[in-house]
Design an enzyme around this catalytic site. Sequence first.
Site, PDB file in Angstrom:
ATOM      1  N   CYS A  30      -5.377  -2.686   3.095  1.00  0.00           N
ATOM      2  CA  CYS A  30      -6.056  -3.732   2.348  1.00  0.00           C
ATOM      3  C   CYS A  30      -7.415  -3.742   3.518  1.00  0.00           C
ATOM      4  O   CYS A  30      -7.580  -4.030   4.252  1.00  0.00           O
ATOM      5  CB  CYS A  30      -5.672  -5.058   2.158  1.00  0.00           C
ATOM      6  SG  CYS A  30      -6.971  -6.493   2.074  1.00  0.00           S
ATOM      7  N   CYS A  33      -9.072  -6.932   4.454  1.00  0.00           N
ATOM      8  CA  CYS A  33      -8.104  -7.748   5.517  1.00  0.00           C
ATOM      9  C   CYS A  33      -8.399  -6.962   6.706  1.00  0.00           C
ATOM     10  O   CYS A  33      -8.327  -7.757   7.699  1.00  0.00           O
ATOM     11  CB  CYS A  33      -6.658  -7.214   5.252  1.00  0.00           C
ATOM     12  SG  CYS A  33      -5.899  -7.811   3.530  1.00  0.00           S
TER      13      CYS A  33
END
Length: 105
Positions: A30, A33
């Site tokens: 991600c 993230c």
Amino acid sequence: MAKAITQSEWQAEVLNSPVPVLVDFWAVWCGPCRLIAPIVEELAHQYEGKLKVYKVDVDQEQSLAMQYGIMSIPTLLLFKNGQVVEQIVGALPKGAIEQRIAKHL
């Protein structure tokens, strides 16, 4: 430092914590993230002693992600007295995250 947490530690470390707990639901793949990871680390240092900070890899701990209805990552959940009191979805700037945390400390 934000520590990885598993289902087996969840009850003791998050739900029964005497201080608020910030949990970062994330995944290796991600991009957003990875953007907020340094912010989460900074917050862990900044609020040391007042706030616990943990990370949950949604690929490793799918049952926790499902239990809390995590639909998109990154999602930060702030727990106080075993209850979710804040949910922050997406890569927000540090100041915005701090404001949402500060009112619960």
